[in-house]
Enzyme design. Structure first.
Site, PDB file in Angstrom:
ATOM      1  CE1 TYR A 287       7.896   5.159   6.790  1.00  0.00           C
ATOM      2  CE2 TYR A 287       9.956   5.720   5.729  1.00  0.00           C
ATOM      3  CZ  TYR A 287       8.958   6.017   6.626  1.00  0.00           C
ATOM      4  OH  TYR A 287       9.026   7.169   7.360  1.00  0.00           O
ATOM      5  CE1 TYR A 335      -0.527  11.386  -1.212  1.00  0.00           C
ATOM      6  CE2 TYR A 335       0.508   9.557  -0.079  1.00  0.00           C
ATOM      7  CZ  TYR A 335      -0.520  10.459  -0.176  1.00  0.00           C
ATOM      8  OH  TYR A 335      -1.539  10.422   0.739  1.00  0.00           O
TER       9      TYR A 335
END
Ligand SMILES: [Zn+2]
Lengths: 388, 138
Positions: A287, A335
């Site tokens: 993460y 992304y």
């Protein structure tokens, strides 16, 4: 071999349209991701008998009704962006126990589209939980804001204790961007330098704009099933080898040590279950709500010692061509990041293990790790995945 | 026409935390201690988080502690704070061992350091509510 090792496999993964999806609702993105994941697996919706989902508000009843999935087993554990990584572990346990056969883990948020329409977005972030109890002392009255103002405090103390620098954090953003440049689906694909990160506007000291993840729309879906069914589908199974989860707090004020995340416990549990060591890992998807999130995770998962995270990322070691691939999709930093990123770690890990990643493919990737971190460094869920 | 600044948020006062806000109004920083296990705790709760006993008491703290960590908000955390940027928000660890979110006052943002000793001061936020802040100890 641990209790859940190779007892279930990921067989379908997909993201919805991502970025800015004008007019879309969270549910529409979920349905789109679910359809694409079913197609990826070669399964029909009727094959699904378990459902997992999380969002900042709402109920799984609404999701089941919208998708017309009436499950035998469900889980709507919600402890932030790591929830979906937990769902996959929970799904493996439910499948191993025979409670259901094929589970859809799904999410969708419209941070951008929802802002334009001024409707509920299903995304957001930060600690919830009403205004009694700890939330009454959250720091709101002093102007404490969203996640960045909280995560920045973890960075401040890490710098104080270990001499970690903004340049070292910037290395993470730069390396992650290099992966995004190799991912056609990534939203930010222009090269950046350490200096660009340091020159980007300070948001909340010590974190700059380019230390922060994107804010996007996106849905994601992951399908988990039994070993028997997994062996007879379109794609090669991606086996769940190990799983662990842990959480320690809601508000960051009460984090036991602001530089040590729950990934210590979740990571140790996952490695123990998998019967693997850190040396067995070919890539890490972790993460990256902020650069500091990645740094703390690599320390806490045991890839370097506490305090050595800054040096670990030196010289673009985690970038394409480096010896330690991290966040090969381009991550939440480059992304996509729809407020909760955990499902996209699994999607990329599965694609890497299937060898579908084209230019960004990690050579001969056999074992990878997906580590979600949710809330305000509150929760961690670690999934170790492998191929045959 | 000059726009008025948005009002700053105030704390929510409930039965379980009212003694804390009564204390700050008197310019006293009070927290709870469990009479069964002897431990201090914060935030206010009816039951001790260490042993779940409801046999607890409010005690006045020294008001002294240190900066555990902090940030400097360059973007406001909410629109009401837009006029204050850049401002700090800090986690304070009291000498009694508990942590609370607050703000450092009487100190330039660039002079704030982790583990710096601080002491409590109070500022009125409304006629009913005084908020605790912390300033460096000389
Ligand atoms: Zn007690």
């Amino acid at each position: 071999m641990g209790s859940l090792t190779r007892k279930a496999a990921i067989v379908g993964v997909a993201e919805s349209d991502i970025g800015s999806t004008p007019g879309k609702s969270p549910m529409e993105l979920m349905a789109q991701a679910a359809k694409r994941a079913l197609d990826d697996a070669g399964l029909k919706k009727e094959d699904i008998d378990g459902l997992c989902w999380a969002a900042f508000g709402g109920s799984i009843l609404d999701v089941g009704e919208y998708l017309q999935i009436m499950p035998k087993w469900c889980d709507s554990t919600q402890y932030g962006g790591s929830s979906f990584d937990a769902h996959v572990g929970h799904a493996a346990a439910a499948i191993a126990a025979g409670l259901c056969e094929t589970v859809l883990v799904v999410m969708g948020t419209t941070n951008v589209a929802g802002r334009e329409l001024n409707v509920p977005r299903g995304g957001g972030g930060g600690a919830g939980g009403g205004e009694r109890g700890g939330a009454a002392f959250s720091g709101r009255v002093y102007g404490l804001g969203g996640p960045v103002t909280n995560y920045s405090m973890a960075a401040t103390r890490h710098m104080h204790l270990y001499g970690t620098t903004s340049e070292q954090l910037a290395e993470i953003a730069v390396a992650t961007r290099k992966w995004a440049m190799l991912n056609p689906k990534a939203l930010m694909r222009k090269p950046i330098t350490v200096q660009d990160v340091l020159n980007s506007p300070m948001i909340s000291y010590p974190l700059h704009l380019l230390d922060c993840c994107l804010i996007t729309d996106a849905g994601g879906a992951v399908i988990v099933t039994t070993p028997e069914r997994a062996r007879n589908l379109k794609k090669k199974p991606v086996w769940i080898l190990g799983f662990g989860e842990h959480f320690t707090h809601n508000a960051i004020t009460y984090m036991p040590d602001i530089t040590v995340t729950p990934a210590v416990e979740s990571g140790n549990a996952a490695f123990k279950m998998a019967g693997l060591t850190r040396k067995d890992i070919d890539f890490v998807q972790t993460y990256d709500s902020f650069t500091i999130t990645t740094l703390l995770a690599l320390e806490d998962l045991g890839f370097c010692k506490k305090g050595e995270g800054g040096a670990f990322f030196a010289n673009q070691r985690t970038a394409p061509g480096g010896d330690f691939p991290v966040n090969t999709s381009g991550g939440g930093l480059s992304y996509t990041h729809p407020g909760m990123f955990g499902i996209f770690l699994l999607i990329e890990a599965a694609r890497q293990l299937r060898g579908e990643c084209g230019e960004r493919q990690v050579e001969d990737a056999k074992v990878g790790i997906a580590n979600g971190m949710g809330g305000l460094l509150s929760s961690a869920a670690t999934v170790i995945l492998g191929r045959d | 026409m000059q726009s008025r600044p948005l009002p700053k948020p105030l704390p929510f006062v409930y039965p379980e935390n009212k003694p804390f806000w009564d204390g700050t109004k008197r310019h006293e920083l009070v927290i709870q201690r469990c009479k069964d296990c002897g431990k201090f705790y914060f935030y206010p709760r009816t039951a001790c988080p260490h042993c779940l006993s409801e046999n607890t008491e409010w005690v006045k703290t020294s008001g002294k502690g240190k900066v555990y960590s902090f940030t400097i908000c360059v973007r406001p955390g909410s629109p009401a704070f837009a006029g204050d940027v850049p401002y700090n928000v800090a986690i304070i660890e009291l000498d009694e061992g508990v942590r609370m979110m607050s703000q450092i006052t009487d100190c330039k943002n660039e002079d704030i350091k982790c583990d710096m000793p601080v002491e409590v001061v109070f500022k009125d936020a409304s006629p009913e509510i005084a908020l605790p802040y912390f300033r460096p100890v000389a």
